[in-house]
Design an enzyme around this catalytic site. Sequence first.
Site, PDB file in Angstrom:
ATOM      1  N   ASP A  22      -9.530 -40.407 -28.544  1.00 39.46           N
ATOM      2  CA  ASP A  22      -8.206 -41.179 -28.113  1.00 39.46           C
ATOM      3  C   ASP A  22      -9.005 -43.242 -27.968  1.00 39.46           C
ATOM      4  O   ASP A  22      -7.979 -43.951 -28.361  1.00 39.46           O
ATOM      5  CB  ASP A  22      -7.792 -41.276 -25.897  1.00 39.46           C
ATOM      6  CG  ASP A  22      -6.828 -40.240 -25.975  1.00 39.46           C
ATOM      7  OD1 ASP A  22      -6.854 -39.534 -26.897  1.00 39.46           O
ATOM      8  OD2 ASP A  22      -6.517 -40.083 -24.852  1.00 39.46           O
ATOM      9  N   ARG A  90     -32.266 -28.460 -34.002  1.00 37.62           N
ATOM     10  CA  ARG A  90     -30.533 -28.393 -33.685  1.00 37.62           C
ATOM     11  C   ARG A  90     -29.938 -28.281 -34.744  1.00 37.62           C
ATOM     12  O   ARG A  90     -29.455 -27.063 -35.205  1.00 37.62           O
ATOM     13  CB  ARG A  90     -29.870 -28.896 -33.224  1.00 37.62           C
ATOM     14  CG  ARG A  90     -29.561 -28.918 -31.463  1.00 37.62           C
ATOM     15  CD  ARG A  90     -29.050 -30.221 -30.657  1.00 37.62           C
ATOM     16  NE  ARG A  90     -29.333 -29.239 -29.755  1.00 37.62           N
ATOM     17  CZ  ARG A  90     -28.558 -30.518 -28.640  1.00 37.62           C
ATOM     18  NH1 ARG A  90     -27.964 -31.376 -28.607  1.00 37.62           N
ATOM     19  NH2 ARG A  90     -29.436 -30.399 -27.131  1.00 37.62           N
ATOM     20  N   GLU A 175     -20.057 -42.055 -25.351  1.00 39.47           N
ATOM     21  CA  GLU A 175     -20.182 -40.643 -26.703  1.00 39.47           C
ATOM     22  C   GLU A 175     -19.805 -41.499 -27.843  1.00 39.47           C
ATOM     23  O   GLU A 175     -19.040 -40.832 -28.743  1.00 39.47           O
ATOM     24  CB  GLU A 175     -19.567 -39.835 -26.219  1.00 39.47           C
ATOM     25  CG  GLU A 175     -19.892 -38.823 -27.079  1.00 39.47           C
ATOM     26  CD  GLU A 175     -20.065 -37.133 -27.284  1.00 39.47           C
ATOM     27  OE1 GLU A 175     -20.334 -36.709 -25.914  1.00 39.47           O
ATOM     28  OE2 GLU A 175     -19.718 -36.632 -27.829  1.00 39.47           O
ATOM     29  N   SER A 191     -27.859 -38.862 -25.286  1.00 37.53           N
ATOM     30  CA  SER A 191     -27.062 -39.601 -24.867  1.00 37.53           C
ATOM     31  C   SER A 191     -26.770 -39.968 -23.701  1.00 37.53           C
ATOM     32  O   SER A 191     -26.195 -41.178 -23.757  1.00 37.53           O
ATOM     33  CB  SER A 191     -25.561 -38.466 -25.165  1.00 37.53           C
ATOM     34  OG  SER A 191     -25.994 -37.678 -24.561  1.00 37.53           O
ATOM     35  N   LEU A 192     -27.301 -39.218 -22.505  1.00 38.61           N
ATOM     36  CA  LEU A 192     -27.119 -40.031 -21.375  1.00 38.61           C
ATOM     37  C   LEU A 192     -27.901 -41.463 -21.283  1.00 38.61           C
ATOM     38  O   LEU A 192     -27.283 -42.393 -20.469  1.00 38.61           O
ATOM     39  CB  LEU A 192     -27.126 -39.421 -20.586  1.00 38.61           C
ATOM     40  CG  LEU A 192     -26.594 -37.850 -19.778  1.00 38.61           C
ATOM     41  CD1 LEU A 192     -26.863 -37.115 -19.435  1.00 38.61           C
ATOM     42  CD2 LEU A 192     -24.597 -38.491 -20.056  1.00 38.61           C
TER      43      LEU A 192
HETATM   44  C1  LIG Z   1     -22.360 -28.730 -22.132  1.00 36.41           C
HETATM   45  C2  LIG Z   1     -22.993 -30.077 -22.252  1.00 36.41           C
HETATM   46  C3  LIG Z   1     -24.346 -30.312 -21.965  1.00 36.41           C
HETATM   47  C4  LIG Z   1     -24.633 -31.798 -22.790  1.00 36.41           C
HETATM   48  N1  LIG Z   1     -26.041 -31.654 -21.585  1.00 36.41           N
HETATM   49  C5  LIG Z   1     -26.435 -33.480 -22.132  1.00 36.41           C
HETATM   50  C6  LIG Z   1     -27.712 -33.342 -21.636  1.00 36.41           C
HETATM   51  O1  LIG Z   1     -28.670 -32.577 -21.047  1.00 36.41           O
HETATM   52  N2  LIG Z   1     -28.672 -34.759 -21.799  1.00 36.41           N
HETATM   53  C7  LIG Z   1     -27.955 -35.808 -22.153  1.00 36.41           C
HETATM   54  O2  LIG Z   1     -28.201 -36.337 -22.552  1.00 36.41           O
HETATM   55  N3  LIG Z   1     -25.856 -35.744 -22.546  1.00 36.41           N
HETATM   56  C8  LIG Z   1     -25.910 -34.737 -22.935  1.00 36.41           C
HETATM   57  N4  LIG Z   1     -24.884 -34.095 -23.323  1.00 36.41           N
HETATM   58  C9  LIG Z   1     -23.872 -34.941 -24.036  1.00 36.41           C
HETATM   59  C10 LIG Z   1     -23.602 -36.221 -22.564  1.00 36.41           C
HETATM   60  O3  LIG Z   1     -23.062 -35.514 -20.807  1.00 36.41           O
HETATM   61  C11 LIG Z   1     -22.301 -36.456 -23.333  1.00 36.41           C
HETATM   62  O4  LIG Z   1     -22.294 -37.772 -24.442  1.00 36.41           O
HETATM   63  C12 LIG Z   1     -21.890 -37.803 -22.124  1.00 36.41           C
HETATM   64  O5  LIG Z   1     -20.844 -37.273 -20.949  1.00 36.41           O
HETATM   65  C13 LIG Z   1     -20.612 -38.868 -22.494  1.00 36.41           C
HETATM   66  O6  LIG Z   1     -19.984 -39.407 -21.763  1.00 36.41           O
HETATM   67  P1  LIG Z   1     -18.824 -40.590 -21.622  1.00 36.41           P
HETATM   68  O7  LIG Z   1     -19.307 -41.331 -20.758  1.00 36.41           O
HETATM   69  O8  LIG Z   1     -19.157 -41.732 -23.119  1.00 36.41           O
HETATM   70  O9  LIG Z   1     -17.823 -39.555 -21.793  1.00 36.41           O
HETATM   71  P2  LIG Z   1     -17.252 -39.096 -20.469  1.00 36.41           P
HETATM   72  O10 LIG Z   1     -18.227 -38.002 -20.071  1.00 36.41           O
HETATM   73  O11 LIG Z   1     -17.017 -37.730 -21.557  1.00 36.41           O
HETATM   74  O12 LIG Z   1     -16.035 -39.325 -19.645  1.00 36.41           O
HETATM   75  C14 LIG Z   1     -15.486 -39.930 -20.639  1.00 36.41           C
HETATM   76  C15 LIG Z   1     -13.985 -40.329 -19.244  1.00 36.41           C
HETATM   77  O13 LIG Z   1     -12.696 -41.442 -20.518  1.00 36.41           O
HETATM   78  C16 LIG Z   1     -11.024 -40.754 -19.763  1.00 36.41           C
HETATM   79  N5  LIG Z   1     -10.908 -40.291 -20.287  1.00 36.41           N
HETATM   80  C17 LIG Z   1     -10.376 -40.354 -21.736  1.00 36.41           C
HETATM   81  N6  LIG Z   1      -9.466 -40.733 -22.908  1.00 36.41           N
HETATM   82  C18 LIG Z   1      -8.802 -40.757 -21.686  1.00 36.41           C
HETATM   83  C19 LIG Z   1      -7.576 -41.401 -21.574  1.00 36.41           C
HETATM   84  N7  LIG Z   1      -6.863 -42.128 -22.916  1.00 36.41           N
HETATM   85  N8  LIG Z   1      -7.136 -42.234 -20.536  1.00 36.41           N
HETATM   86  C20 LIG Z   1      -8.188 -42.522 -19.240  1.00 36.41           C
HETATM   87  N9  LIG Z   1      -8.449 -41.701 -19.077  1.00 36.41           N
HETATM   88  C21 LIG Z   1      -9.428 -41.214 -20.994  1.00 36.41           C
HETATM   89  C22 LIG Z   1     -12.049 -39.176 -19.396  1.00 36.41           C
HETATM   90  O14 LIG Z   1     -11.185 -38.916 -18.610  1.00 36.41           O
HETATM   91  C23 LIG Z   1     -13.749 -39.301 -18.360  1.00 36.41           C
HETATM   92  O15 LIG Z   1     -13.122 -39.351 -17.352  1.00 36.41           O
HETATM   93  C24 LIG Z   1     -24.181 -32.978 -22.089  1.00 36.41           C
HETATM   94  C25 LIG Z   1     -23.070 -32.736 -23.074  1.00 36.41           C
HETATM   95  C26 LIG Z   1     -22.097 -31.079 -23.173  1.00 36.41           C
HETATM   96  C27 LIG Z   1     -20.683 -31.169 -23.499  1.00 36.41           C
END
Ligand SMILES: Cc1cc2nc3c(=O)[nH]c(=O)nc-3n(C[C@H](O)[C@H](O)[C@H](O)COP(=O)(O)OP(=O)(O)OC[C@H]3O[C@@H](n4cnc5c(N)ncnc54)[C@H](O)[C@@H]3O)c2cc1C
Length: 299
Positions: A22, A90, A175, A191-192
């Site tokens: 989004d 990977r 991300e 990524s974290l």
């Molecule tokens: C199974 C799995 C295992 C992983 N393991 C690892 C690991 O071991 N180490 C590592 O570094 N990375 C890992 N990753 C990747 C990492 O977890 C993600 O890249 C990271 O969590 C992304 O964080 P973020 O805050 O960018 O997004 P997210 O944590 O996805 O948060 C996005 C937020 O935005 C909100 N949102 C989205 N669209 C809207 C909207 N239109 N309006 C309002 N709110 C919205 C969502 O509800 C959510 O709360 C893993 C990913 C997965 C799926």
Amino acid sequence: MATGGIGRVYEYTTNSAIATGDGISMAYDMGADIKNLSYVQFHPTAFNNRHTRECFLISEAVRGEGAYLLNCHGERFMHNYDDRLELAPRDVVSHSIVHESRKQNSTEFYLDITHKDSEFLKNRFPMIYKNLLDQGFDLTKDRVPIFPCQHYLMGGINVDRNAQTKIRGMYAVGECSHTGVHGNNRLASNSLLEALVFSRQAANHIAANLDSVPDSFAEHVFETNEDKPLIPKGIRTEVRRIMQESAFVIPDKEAAVRGFERVKELRNLIHSENFCRNTDYVEANSLVTVAYLILREII
Ligand SMILES: Cc1cc2nc3c(=O)[nH]c(=O)nc-3n(C[C@H](O)[C@H](O)[C@H](O)COP(=O)(O)OP(=O)(O)OC[C@H]3O[C@@H](n4cnc5c(N)ncnc54)[C@H](O)[C@@H]3O)c2cc1C
């Protein structure tokens, strides 16, 4: 923007239901630079039941402890693709599985670690062991069906070192952002780290520049069009099918060209008609925009 990834634009992903891109779609519509959206990482060993869109991940550590990858005949095959066998990175393992899948004309693949001590496996992988048991597989006795699926987006809303986008006052972190630090092949767990580092950069930059924030910003009114018709059903399903066919692990250029034309039509439809802008509309619009941006880079 901190809206996460785009996994839901594929049929199978490790990402949760919110990963519809989004923020990326909104930033694109506002004129931000979107960079390298086709840099998508596919995890090689997602649990493959092909019934649920969200695939449960079987960590690389299982291969690290000596698990074998097997094709539909129960044969190891990685020696045909890379000297590092199951311990190749990977992207190499995902590519190898897809090549082997084409060679064998089958998507049946397994991860097998039954040759290791069962108590060791239960202690070393308690969560994976439990999750697989819930799905009817005993890691210590059964081969586990796996296949690659979408996992992570390296591209996104382009930002500088302070997480600033090209749009004044808009920052992007996590991300949904493209910082460039991952190139086209993120290393596990980075990524974290990236999300934390660039969020801090953004916070510091915002704090240091509060004085220059304008008193008011241009107001954007979002019309919900509640009395208008709903978007046609099936757009999201069609986009996922197109992306799975044309941009999965090893892109298929011909399918991508066809897919791009269709995605353009869907995008025009969504934008030209006056539809009710409910959640379905917003998500369909995001997926179509994300697919459009990925395929545009591939073709
Ligand atoms: C199974 C799995 C295992 C992983 N393991 C690892 C690991 O071991 N180490 C590592 O570094 N990375 C890992 N990753 C990747 C990492 O977890 C993600 O890249 C990271 O969590 C992304 O964080 P973020 O805050 O960018 O997004 P997210 O944590 O996805 O948060 C996005 C937020 O935005 C909100 N949102 C989205 N669209 C809207 C909207 N239109 N309006 C309002 N709110 C919205 C969502 O509800 C959510 O709360 C893993 C990913 C997965 C799926």
